[in-house]
Design a protein around this motif. Structure first.
Motif, PDB file in Angstrom:
ATOM      1  N   GLN A 444       0.824  -1.207   0.000  1.00  0.00           N
ATOM      2  CA  GLN A 444       0.000   0.000   0.000  1.00  0.00           C
ATOM      3  C   GLN A 444       0.863   1.265   0.000  1.00  0.00           C
ATOM      4  N   ILE A 445       1.936   1.240   0.757  1.00  0.00           N
ATOM      5  CA  ILE A 445       2.832   2.403   0.809  1.00  0.00           C
ATOM      6  C   ILE A 445       3.464   2.635  -0.556  1.00  0.00           C
ATOM      7  N   ALA A 446       3.957   1.546  -1.160  1.00  0.00           N
ATOM      8  CA  ALA A 446       4.567   1.673  -2.484  1.00  0.00           C
ATOM      9  C   ALA A 446       3.550   2.141  -3.517  1.00  0.00           C
ATOM     10  N   ALA A 447       2.314   1.662  -3.396  1.00  0.00           N
ATOM     11  CA  ALA A 447       1.269   2.078  -4.341  1.00  0.00           C
ATOM     12  C   ALA A 447       0.982   3.567  -4.250  1.00  0.00           C
ATOM     13  N   LYS A 448       1.244   4.163  -3.082  1.00  0.00           N
ATOM     14  CA  LYS A 448       1.056   5.597  -2.904  1.00  0.00           C
ATOM     15  C   LYS A 448       2.268   6.395  -3.362  1.00  0.00           C
ATOM     16  N   GLY A 449       3.284   5.694  -3.881  1.00  0.00           N
ATOM     17  CA  GLY A 449       4.432   6.364  -4.471  1.00  0.00           C
ATOM     18  C   GLY A 449       5.577   6.662  -3.528  1.00  0.00           C
ATOM     19  N   HIS A 450       5.523   6.126  -2.313  1.00  0.00           N
ATOM     20  CA  HIS A 450       6.584   6.409  -1.347  1.00  0.00           C
ATOM     21  C   HIS A 450       7.622   5.294  -1.318  1.00  0.00           C
ATOM     22  N   LYS A 451       8.874   5.678  -1.120  1.00  0.00           N
ATOM     23  CA  LYS A 451       9.891   4.692  -0.805  1.00  0.00           C
ATOM     24  C   LYS A 451       9.558   4.085   0.553  1.00  0.00           C
ATOM     25  N   VAL A 452       9.795   2.778   0.675  1.00  0.00           N
ATOM     26  CA  VAL A 452       9.327   2.068   1.857  1.00  0.00           C
ATOM     27  C   VAL A 452      10.401   1.119   2.358  1.00  0.00           C
ATOM     28  N   LEU A 453      10.461   0.980   3.688  1.00  0.00           N
ATOM     29  CA  LEU A 453      11.310   0.003   4.360  1.00  0.00           C
ATOM     30  C   LEU A 453      10.426  -1.109   4.891  1.00  0.00           C
ATOM     31  N   ALA A 454      10.778  -2.347   4.588  1.00  0.00           N
ATOM     32  CA  ALA A 454      10.038  -3.502   5.070  1.00  0.00           C
ATOM     33  C   ALA A 454      10.605  -3.959   6.409  1.00  0.00           C
ATOM     34  N   GLY A 455       9.802  -4.731   7.140  1.00  0.00           N
ATOM     35  CA  GLY A 455      10.241  -5.262   8.430  1.00  0.00           C
ATOM     36  C   GLY A 455       9.082  -5.881   9.176  1.00  0.00           C
ATOM     37  N   ASN A 456       8.304  -6.687   8.481  1.00  0.00           N
ATOM     38  CA  ASN A 456       7.101  -7.322   9.026  1.00  0.00           C
ATOM     39  C   ASN A 456       7.382  -7.941  10.396  1.00  0.00           C
ATOM     40  N   TYR A 457       6.596  -7.545  11.406  1.00  0.00           N
ATOM     41  CA  TYR A 457       6.858  -7.997  12.777  1.00  0.00           C
ATOM     42  C   TYR A 457       6.709  -9.504  12.930  1.00  0.00           C
ATOM     43  N   ASN A 458       5.974 -10.139  12.019  1.00  0.00           N
ATOM     44  CA  ASN A 458       5.831 -11.590  12.078  1.00  0.00           C
ATOM     45  C   ASN A 458       7.111 -12.325  11.708  1.00  0.00           C
ATOM     46  N   GLY A 504       4.297  -9.799  -2.073  1.00  0.00           N
ATOM     47  CA  GLY A 504       3.017  -9.139  -2.257  1.00  0.00           C
ATOM     48  C   GLY A 504       3.080  -7.791  -2.922  1.00  0.00           C
ATOM     49  N   VAL A 505       4.284  -7.320  -3.265  1.00  0.00           N
ATOM     50  CA  VAL A 505       4.421  -6.011  -3.918  1.00  0.00           C
ATOM     51  C   VAL A 505       4.451  -6.223  -5.423  1.00  0.00           C
ATOM     52  N   PRO A 506       3.553  -5.599  -6.168  1.00  0.00           N
ATOM     53  CA  PRO A 506       3.548  -5.765  -7.628  1.00  0.00           C
ATOM     54  C   PRO A 506       4.884  -5.361  -8.236  1.00  0.00           C
ATOM     55  N   ALA A 507       5.232  -5.979  -9.328  1.00  0.00           N
ATOM     56  CA  ALA A 507       6.536  -5.749  -9.959  1.00  0.00           C
ATOM     57  C   ALA A 507       6.770  -4.274 -10.263  1.00  0.00           C
ATOM     58  N   GLU A 508       5.720  -3.563 -10.654  1.00  0.00           N
ATOM     59  CA  GLU A 508       5.896  -2.161 -11.050  1.00  0.00           C
ATOM     60  C   GLU A 508       6.201  -1.239  -9.869  1.00  0.00           C
ATOM     61  N   HIS A 509       6.015  -1.730  -8.646  1.00  0.00           N
ATOM     62  CA  HIS A 509       6.291  -0.919  -7.458  1.00  0.00           C
ATOM     63  C   HIS A 509       7.483  -1.423  -6.648  1.00  0.00           C
ATOM     64  N   GLN A 510       8.091  -2.514  -7.063  1.00  0.00           N
ATOM     65  CA  GLN A 510       9.141  -3.109  -6.239  1.00  0.00           C
ATOM     66  C   GLN A 510      10.375  -2.221  -6.122  1.00  0.00           C
ATOM     67  N   ASN A 511      10.583  -1.338  -7.091  1.00  0.00           N
ATOM     68  CA  ASN A 511      11.728  -0.428  -7.001  1.00  0.00           C
ATOM     69  C   ASN A 511      11.607   0.529  -5.827  1.00  0.00           C
ATOM     70  N   LEU A 512      10.388   0.708  -5.295  1.00  0.00           N
ATOM     71  CA  LEU A 512      10.185   1.615  -4.165  1.00  0.00           C
ATOM     72  C   LEU A 512      10.479   0.937  -2.829  1.00  0.00           C
ATOM     73  N   VAL A 513      10.592  -0.386  -2.816  1.00  0.00           N
ATOM     74  CA  VAL A 513      10.990  -1.090  -1.592  1.00  0.00           C
ATOM     75  C   VAL A 513      12.510  -1.065  -1.560  1.00  0.00           C
ATOM     76  N   ILE A 514      13.056  -0.072  -0.876  1.00  0.00           N
ATOM     77  CA  ILE A 514      14.498   0.161  -0.952  1.00  0.00           C
ATOM     78  C   ILE A 514      15.273  -0.653   0.071  1.00  0.00           C
ATOM     79  N   GLY A 515      14.573  -1.425   0.901  1.00  0.00           N
ATOM     80  CA  GLY A 515      15.266  -2.257   1.872  1.00  0.00           C
ATOM     81  C   GLY A 515      14.414  -2.520   3.084  1.00  0.00           C
ATOM     82  N   GLY A 516      15.074  -2.711   4.204  1.00  0.00           N
ATOM     83  CA  GLY A 516      14.335  -3.018   5.420  1.00  0.00           C
ATOM     84  C   GLY A 516      15.240  -3.058   6.634  1.00  0.00           C
ATOM     85  N   GLU A 517      14.633  -3.343   7.767  1.00  0.00           N
ATOM     86  CA  GLU A 517      15.352  -3.425   9.035  1.00  0.00           C
ATOM     87  C   GLU A 517      14.793  -4.557   9.881  1.00  0.00           C
TER      88      GLU A 517
END
Length: 601
Positions: A444-458, A504-517
């Motif tokens: 959802q964050i990537a779909a809104k055009g923002h760079k995003v950091l992943a880190g799912n608590y699960n 779960g991130v569509p291919a067209e938005h994966q460039n916005l997932v710049i990493g994680g912690e």
């Protein structure tokens, strides 16, 4: 001599962690001496270097070769000022650390060989004489504090059977990453000395994700400067490039703010449990010397109860009892008032002091924004409402004020996902959004055009599975039995390793997932157990972030391949003074696949 691809190996000692993009090695033993010289060159004439499977990148010819003398007396001293290190200083420090690792922080690899294993013999052996290091391009000015993606961390490493070594990279930070891999080729001999059984070696390596970090909460429990430095050391040795310092929260304010000395004087747990302005500068410098950018978080408007100890007029719903869970996620409750000019004045003074001290060492500043309970504003005399229609424009104004000042100071704002997804705020296009609740949130964050950091608590919350730190009144005890925490079970390294930040991130938005912690929250972690709580599970996250969750064939990375390499990485961390937990017992690492359930030889 045999050349082997790393992917063919299971238990044989051949580990580089994280696994490189390309890695070939042989089976020739070479030794390295404390007298081995490390020579490095800066930028010269531009050319092109091709390596292995068609990869190519710009390079520059030798210029101003500098032999580095790496004894304790002549090594440059770490600065104690507000100035970030140069690329030359970063390389100088990395060469010193490389020799320290190979000769003083190494290990005998008996756990990775059968009981009848015989160590290599040093007599009549070939020694490495010189390690040649080339920085192929001029470093940018922000080499110590890059925005994600602005520094090339790739490197090439070649070790010939005759003992010639070259490490080349497009930046000083790339050299740091290459030298880390170089140290992982070597083992300590039980009778002294260091050797590699893997020559010849060729490596080309480049990270998949731009932002690879560990988040450490130092407010719920206090960690000494040495504890934090040790965690930075481990992160850097895993080729992570970000260290997120969650430095203040509801329970304590341990950071000295010279313009507001009362914050730590009254907000810290004890007077000595404070990070002074000098401590803070030194920590930022210490990280940047290893190619790690320290990102500071002052969480707000929630998680700010500790401010009430010095400024009660700024905080709403402070320490509400007994039904605190109506107003906050954990005690003590408290949030900055949302429509107060006094709060605005306080934050301006806070940021005017803090942001200039962050700027030399980072391009980012984290303003938090997680777990803001709207009910707290029922007790905010500037609002007296928990209605979203009333609160949302006030929160927008609050965030706009803060982010405008952060930008004016030359920094890029970072927020937790709730500000965008729950509060539906309009954030600047520059704002980096950190997600923690779900893969759907990342998408959802990537779909809104923002760079995003992943880190799912699960997957990447390293504090999970320790059981509740809360006590339960007898009236509610039964309904909370067996007292598991909200993110149980414990997230073992295989679960950490199985997480794909792009899931779960569509291919067209994966460039916005710049990493994680990976995150280490400290309700039940203190200096006595912090090492084993983070490592080597943090290493599992580090490999996913450096190498990607998929292998060269597009398949999920194999825990069968990872387990022995991670066991070796654990030994390297222990040799560096980090109390990392074991992955398997020695019997399993010594005997190959015998501990593999379902294995059929």
């Amino acid at each position: 001599m045999i050349i082997l691809w790393v992917s063919l190996f299971t238990y044989l000692v051949s580990a580089i962690w994280p696994v490189p993009k390309e890695y070939k090695h042989g089976d020739t033993v070479l030794w390295i001496s404390k007298d081995t010289s490390f020579d490095w060159a800066g930028a010269g004439d531009v050319g092109t270097l091709k390596f292995q499977s068609g990869y190519e990148y710009g390079f520059r010819m030798h210029s101003n070769t500098q032999p580095i003398v790496q004894d304790e007396q002549s090594r440059r001293r770490v600065k104690r000022t507000g100035e970030a290190p140069t690329g030359d200083e970063i390389i100088d420090n990395a060469i010193y650390a490389t020799k320290q690792t190979i000769f003083k922080k190494n290990f005998v690899p008996w756990k990775f060989h059968p009981r009848n294993w015989t160590e290599p013999n040093a007599q009549n052996s070939t020694y490495i004489s010189t390690v040649k290091i080339e920085v192929l391009q001029d470093d940018p000015q922000d080499i110590a504090k890059p925005l994600a993606g602005t520094i090339d961390e790739s490197y090439a490493l070649e070790l010939t059977e005759g003992g010639n070594v070259s490490i080349t990279a497009n930046s000083s930070v790339g050299i740091v990453r290459g030298l880390v891999s170089f140290t992982q080729l070597f083992y300590e001999h039980s009778e002294g000395g260091a050797y590699t059984p893997l020559a010849p070696v060729t490596i080309f390596d480049v990270p998949v994700f731009q932002h690879r970090g560990i988040n450490l909460d130092v407010s719920r429990n206090f960690f000494s400067v040495k504890d934090i430095e040790r965690t930075i050391d481990a992160a850097a040795y895993n080729k992570m490039n970000r260290f997120h310092l969650h430095v203040t929260d509801a329970q304590s304010w341990p950071l000295e703010i010279p313009a507001l000395p009362e914050l730590s004087a009254k907000g810290a747990y004890r007077p000595e449990l404070v990070y002074t302005a000098e401590d803070f500068a030194n920590l930022q410098y210490y990280a940047s010397m290893q190619g790690v950018e320290l990102i500071t978080e002052i969480d707000m408007p929630g998680h700010t109860s500790s401010i009430a100890l010095s400024h009660p007029e700024l905080i709403a719903a402070y320490n509400v009892q007994p039904d605190w869970n109506t107003y906050c996620a954990e005690p003590p409750c408290g949030t900055l008032k949302l429509n107060s000019s006094n709060v605005d004045d306080f934050l301006k003074k806070l940021f005017d002091d803090l942001l200039p001290r962050v700027l030399p060492f980072s391009s980012y500043f984290h303003t938090g924004g997680d777990e803001v309970n709207k009910n707290a504003y029922l007790k905010d005399d500037t609002v007296n409402s928990n209605d979203s229609a009333t609160l949302q424009p006030l929160m927008q104004k609050f965030i706009d004020r803060n982010h405008d000042q952060i930008r004016a100071a030359g920094l890029t704002p970072v927020v937790w996902e709730e500000m965008l997804l729950d509060w539906n705020l309009t954030l600047g296009s520059d704002v980096l959004v950190q997600s923690w609740q779900s893969d759907e949130a990342v998408a959802q964050i990537a779909a809104k055009g923002h760079k995003v950091l992943a880190g799912n608590y699960n997957y990447w919350y390293l504090d999970c599975g320790k059981g509740q730190w809360l006590n339960f009144d007898p009236s509610v005890s039964g309904q909370n039995w067996p007292y598991e925490d909200y993110c149980a079970p414990f997230h073992n390294w295989r679960l950490v390793y199985s997480y794909d930040p792009l899931s779960g991130v569509p291919a067209e938005h994966q460039n916005l997932v710049i990493g994680g912690e990976a995150h280490m929250w400290a309700e039940q972690t203190d200096p006595m157990n912090v090492d084993r709580m983070i490592w080597p599970r943090g290493s599992a996250a580090a490999e996913i972030l450096w190498s990607g969750a998929k292998d060269a064939d597009g398949k999920n990375r194999s825990q069968i391949d990872a387990a022995p390499r991670l066991s070796e990485m654990r030994e390297r961390l222990v040799a560096r003074g980090i109390g990392a937990e074991p992955i398997q017992m020695p019997y399993c690492t010594m005997e190959g696949n015998v501990c593999q359930l379902g294995y059929h030889p």
